[in-house]
Design an enzyme around this catalytic site. Sequence first.
Site, PDB file in Angstrom:
ATOM      1  N   LEU A  36     -46.706   5.178   2.366  1.00 54.87           N
ATOM      2  CA  LEU A  36     -46.165   6.491   1.966  1.00 54.87           C
ATOM      3  C   LEU A  36     -45.319   7.109   3.077  1.00 54.87           C
ATOM      4  O   LEU A  36     -45.593   8.219   3.543  1.00 54.87           O
ATOM      5  CB  LEU A  36     -47.276   7.449   1.518  1.00 54.87           C
ATOM      6  CG  LEU A  36     -48.078   7.009   0.297  1.00 54.87           C
ATOM      7  CD1 LEU A  36     -49.119   8.061  -0.090  1.00 54.87           C
ATOM      8  CD2 LEU A  36     -47.146   6.743  -0.905  1.00 54.87           C
ATOM      9  N   SER A  86     -35.743   0.606   5.152  1.00 54.37           N
ATOM     10  CA  SER A  86     -34.642   0.003   4.398  1.00 54.37           C
ATOM     11  C   SER A  86     -33.262   0.642   4.597  1.00 54.37           C
ATOM     12  O   SER A  86     -32.306   0.183   3.992  1.00 54.37           O
ATOM     13  CB  SER A  86     -34.989   0.038   2.902  1.00 54.37           C
ATOM     14  OG  SER A  86     -34.936   1.364   2.425  1.00 54.37           O
ATOM     15  N   ASP A 136     -29.254  -9.360   0.787  1.00 52.73           N
ATOM     16  CA  ASP A 136     -28.089 -10.206   1.090  1.00 52.73           C
ATOM     17  C   ASP A 136     -27.478  -9.850   2.450  1.00 52.73           C
ATOM     18  O   ASP A 136     -26.641 -10.588   2.967  1.00 52.73           O
ATOM     19  CB  ASP A 136     -27.025 -10.107  -0.030  1.00 52.73           C
ATOM     20  CG  ASP A 136     -26.417  -8.720  -0.189  1.00 52.73           C
ATOM     21  OD1 ASP A 136     -26.898  -7.759   0.462  1.00 52.73           O
ATOM     22  OD2 ASP A 136     -25.462  -8.576  -0.980  1.00 52.73           O
ATOM     23  N   TYR A 160     -31.275  -3.165  10.922  1.00 51.81           N
ATOM     24  CA  TYR A 160     -31.991  -3.388   9.648  1.00 51.81           C
ATOM     25  C   TYR A 160     -31.875  -4.836   9.197  1.00 51.81           C
ATOM     26  O   TYR A 160     -32.879  -5.508   8.944  1.00 51.81           O
ATOM     27  CB  TYR A 160     -31.439  -2.451   8.562  1.00 51.81           C
ATOM     28  CG  TYR A 160     -31.831  -2.874   7.148  1.00 51.81           C
ATOM     29  CD1 TYR A 160     -33.156  -2.822   6.730  1.00 51.81           C
ATOM     30  CD2 TYR A 160     -30.869  -3.343   6.243  1.00 51.81           C
ATOM     31  CE1 TYR A 160     -33.521  -3.232   5.446  1.00 51.81           C
ATOM     32  CE2 TYR A 160     -31.224  -3.742   4.963  1.00 51.81           C
ATOM     33  CZ  TYR A 160     -32.552  -3.689   4.572  1.00 51.81           C
ATOM     34  OH  TYR A 160     -32.917  -4.100   3.301  1.00 51.81           O
ATOM     35  N   SER A 163     -33.689  -7.289  11.340  1.00 57.55           N
ATOM     36  CA  SER A 163     -35.154  -7.276  11.159  1.00 57.55           C
ATOM     37  C   SER A 163     -35.535  -7.964   9.843  1.00 57.55           C
ATOM     38  O   SER A 163     -36.560  -8.645   9.771  1.00 57.55           O
ATOM     39  CB  SER A 163     -35.704  -5.839  11.208  1.00 57.55           C
ATOM     40  OG  SER A 163     -35.295  -5.102  10.074  1.00 57.55           O
ATOM     41  N   ASN A 189     -26.954  -4.900  -3.298  1.00 59.95           N
ATOM     42  CA  ASN A 189     -27.263  -3.455  -3.352  1.00 59.95           C
ATOM     43  C   ASN A 189     -27.791  -3.047  -4.723  1.00 59.95           C
ATOM     44  O   ASN A 189     -27.131  -3.290  -5.734  1.00 59.95           O
ATOM     45  CB  ASN A 189     -25.985  -2.637  -3.111  1.00 59.95           C
ATOM     46  CG  ASN A 189     -25.673  -2.494  -1.648  1.00 59.95           C
ATOM     47  OD1 ASN A 189     -26.109  -3.289  -0.827  1.00 59.95           O
ATOM     48  ND2 ASN A 189     -24.910  -1.470  -1.319  1.00 59.95           N
ATOM     49  N   TYR A 217     -17.711   6.408   4.564  1.00 60.58           N
ATOM     50  CA  TYR A 217     -17.536   5.811   5.893  1.00 60.58           C
ATOM     51  C   TYR A 217     -16.161   5.159   6.033  1.00 60.58           C
ATOM     52  O   TYR A 217     -15.743   4.386   5.153  1.00 60.58           O
ATOM     53  CB  TYR A 217     -18.587   4.743   6.134  1.00 60.58           C
ATOM     54  CG  TYR A 217     -19.936   5.300   6.528  1.00 60.58           C
ATOM     55  CD1 TYR A 217     -20.040   6.179   7.597  1.00 60.58           C
ATOM     56  CD2 TYR A 217     -21.082   4.935   5.845  1.00 60.58           C
ATOM     57  CE1 TYR A 217     -21.267   6.693   7.975  1.00 60.58           C
ATOM     58  CE2 TYR A 217     -22.314   5.439   6.221  1.00 60.58           C
ATOM     59  CZ  TYR A 217     -22.398   6.313   7.287  1.00 60.58           C
ATOM     60  OH  TYR A 217     -23.612   6.812   7.663  1.00 60.58           O
TER      61      TYR A 217
HETATM   62  N1  LIG Z   1     -32.437  -0.988  -1.954  1.00 62.03           N
HETATM   63  C1  LIG Z   1     -31.677  -2.080  -1.992  1.00 62.03           C
HETATM   64  O1  LIG Z   1     -30.509  -2.022  -2.394  1.00 62.03           O
HETATM   65  C2  LIG Z   1     -32.243  -3.422  -1.577  1.00 62.03           C
HETATM   66  C3  LIG Z   1     -31.485  -4.568  -1.821  1.00 62.03           C
HETATM   67  C4  LIG Z   1     -32.024  -5.820  -1.480  1.00 62.03           C
HETATM   68  C5  LIG Z   1     -33.295  -5.905  -0.917  1.00 62.03           C
HETATM   69  N2  LIG Z   1     -34.000  -4.765  -0.660  1.00 62.03           N
HETATM   70  C6  LIG Z   1     -35.348  -4.919  -0.082  1.00 62.03           C
HETATM   71  O2  LIG Z   1     -36.279  -4.546  -1.086  1.00 62.03           O
HETATM   72  C7  LIG Z   1     -37.400  -3.908  -0.509  1.00 62.03           C
HETATM   73  C8  LIG Z   1     -37.600  -2.550  -1.143  1.00 62.03           C
HETATM   74  O3  LIG Z   1     -36.426  -1.759  -0.920  1.00 62.03           O
HETATM   75  P1  LIG Z   1     -36.378  -0.239  -1.401  1.00 62.03           P
HETATM   76  O4  LIG Z   1     -34.953   0.155  -1.497  1.00 62.03           O
HETATM   77  O5  LIG Z   1     -37.275  -0.037  -2.556  1.00 62.03           O
HETATM   78  O6  LIG Z   1     -37.013   0.475  -0.117  1.00 62.03           O
HETATM   79  P2  LIG Z   1     -37.564   1.969   0.025  1.00 62.03           P
HETATM   80  O7  LIG Z   1     -37.186   2.399   1.401  1.00 62.03           O
HETATM   81  O8  LIG Z   1     -37.158   2.799  -1.136  1.00 62.03           O
HETATM   82  O9  LIG Z   1     -39.155   1.787  -0.065  1.00 62.03           O
HETATM   83  C9  LIG Z   1     -39.910   1.161   0.931  1.00 62.03           C
HETATM   84  C10 LIG Z   1     -41.379   1.422   0.666  1.00 62.03           C
HETATM   85  O10 LIG Z   1     -42.139   0.726   1.683  1.00 62.03           O
HETATM   86  C11 LIG Z   1     -43.138   1.598   2.170  1.00 62.03           C
HETATM   87  N3  LIG Z   1     -43.436   1.231   3.559  1.00 62.03           N
HETATM   88  C12 LIG Z   1     -42.619   1.364   4.641  1.00 62.03           C
HETATM   89  N4  LIG Z   1     -43.250   0.945   5.745  1.00 62.03           N
HETATM   90  C13 LIG Z   1     -44.483   0.506   5.359  1.00 62.03           C
HETATM   91  C14 LIG Z   1     -45.579  -0.050   6.040  1.00 62.03           C
HETATM   92  N5  LIG Z   1     -45.556  -0.233   7.370  1.00 62.03           N
HETATM   93  N6  LIG Z   1     -46.679  -0.395   5.333  1.00 62.03           N
HETATM   94  C15 LIG Z   1     -46.732  -0.207   3.984  1.00 62.03           C
HETATM   95  N7  LIG Z   1     -45.718   0.339   3.288  1.00 62.03           N
HETATM   96  C16 LIG Z   1     -44.608   0.703   3.970  1.00 62.03           C
HETATM   97  C17 LIG Z   1     -42.539   2.988   2.055  1.00 62.03           C
HETATM   98  O11 LIG Z   1     -43.565   3.998   2.050  1.00 62.03           O
HETATM   99  C18 LIG Z   1     -41.776   2.900   0.749  1.00 62.03           C
HETATM  100  O12 LIG Z   1     -42.598   3.259  -0.341  1.00 62.03           O
HETATM  101  C19 LIG Z   1     -37.140  -3.866   0.997  1.00 62.03           C
HETATM  102  O13 LIG Z   1     -37.824  -4.939   1.592  1.00 62.03           O
HETATM  103  C20 LIG Z   1     -35.631  -4.037   1.119  1.00 62.03           C
HETATM  104  O14 LIG Z   1     -35.300  -4.671   2.326  1.00 62.03           O
HETATM  105  C21 LIG Z   1     -33.517  -3.533  -0.983  1.00 62.03           C
END
Ligand SMILES: NC(=O)c1ccc[n+]([C@@H]2O[C@H](COP(=O)([O-])OP(=O)(O)OC[C@H]3O[C@@H](n4cnc5c(N)ncnc54)[C@H](O)[C@@H]3O)[C@@H](O)[C@H]2O)c1
Length: 344
Positions: A36, A86, A136, A160, A163, A189, A217
């Site tokens: 959270l 993220s 990606d 990011y 990592s 995305n 940007y």
């Molecule tokens: N948003 C995008 O466009 C996108 C695209 C490709 C991949 N991703 C990947 O998908 C995943 C989800 O992305 P998102 O956009 O939903 O991210 P987000 O930032 O909306 O959500 C991340 C969630 O992880 C939780 N979290 C963070 N640190 C934590 C920890 N230490 N322990 C437990 N929970 C933790 C947060 O509370 C949050 O609910 C990520 O791994 C991201 O790299 C996202």
Amino acid sequence: MGRVILITGGAGFIGSALVRFLIENTNCFVVNYDKLTYASNLESLASIESSNRYHFVHGDICDKVQLTSILSQFTPDIIMHLAAESHVDRSIDGPADFMQTNIIGTYTLLEACREYYSSLKDEKKYGFRFHHISTDEVYGDLAEGELFTEKSSYAPSSPYSASKAASDHLVRAWYRTYGLPVVLSNCSNNYGPFQHNEKLIPQTIMNALIGKPIPIYGNGLQVRDWLYVEDHVRALYSVLCDGEIGETYNIGGNCEKRNIDVVNTICELLEKLVPGNVNSLAASGNALGFKSLITYVDDRPGHDVRYAIDSNKIQRELGWKPIESFESGVRKTIAWYVNEAGKV
Ligand SMILES: NC(=O)c1ccc[n+]([C@@H]2O[C@H](COP(=O)([O-])OP(=O)(O)OC[C@H]3O[C@@H](n4cnc5c(N)ncnc54)[C@H](O)[C@@H]3O)[C@@H](O)[C@H]2O)c1
């Protein structure tokens, strides 16, 4: 009751869409393990939180003791790992949390799962999967005319993406070295309901609705591939059900757009969908409507110019393809944010 799926980060944007999908469309039992952070939103789970197939655990993926206890309490068949920091801009301003959660957190989760997996017997062991959800952005900047495939080299540019690249490598190492049955997916995305307002599409919609500058940007010519979040969630489910152990699947919308075109499209659609707001802008002398709010700001350091994904493998091997076009997905997204804005 079906399989037990432990989802990390299920209170975030994609994680919550995945939890809603699994509760609404399958008979799986879902355990949502989430720290959270600021990026989470429990309201995104309100529609399913009373299901007897859903359980929430407030926890950090860096906490091995708690992870071990949750694994032995719920004995999951599947882990879907989405928890992460993220947002690229935040990773530039303060990379520490990204290294901690995305690298150390993934390592800690892998170790807890390795111990848990080695304790499993027969069919439960045979069916176990660790699905790592990635981006990606690990592939870095792409020249015109090229596409990222699952074989592209890693060349991450931001803290990011570096990592996330590290976490992908760790997951593959735990497969190769310890035999943990993993699958990986790297997606472009996402956009859709419940995304945090710091991301391009919700920020553009919300700023337009309240008449605030819409930042772009640099020159706005950076190209990204866009996918509606529910299409991503269906792809994740097909990787989970039919993906091959040790394999990686690229997921994309086949929908390359320049940032400035994304913003212009949103402004044009908003003018049709909420003409009241644009009329009040016009009355204050902004004849260009929502587009008058576009403000070019200094480019993000290390900003990649182009990402584009080849998702032929998942389409060919698992039969997945996106349902939404950019136009239809963005219309749904705008309608959702307009409705949300109306509530506040
Ligand atoms: N948003 C995008 O466009 C996108 C695209 C490709 C991949 N991703 C990947 O998908 C995943 C989800 O992305 P998102 O956009 O939903 O991210 P987000 O930032 O909306 O959500 C991340 C969630 O992880 C939780 N979290 C963070 N640190 C934590 C920890 N230490 N322990 C437990 N929970 C933790 C947060 O509370 C949050 O609910 C990520 O791994 C991201 O790299 C996202």
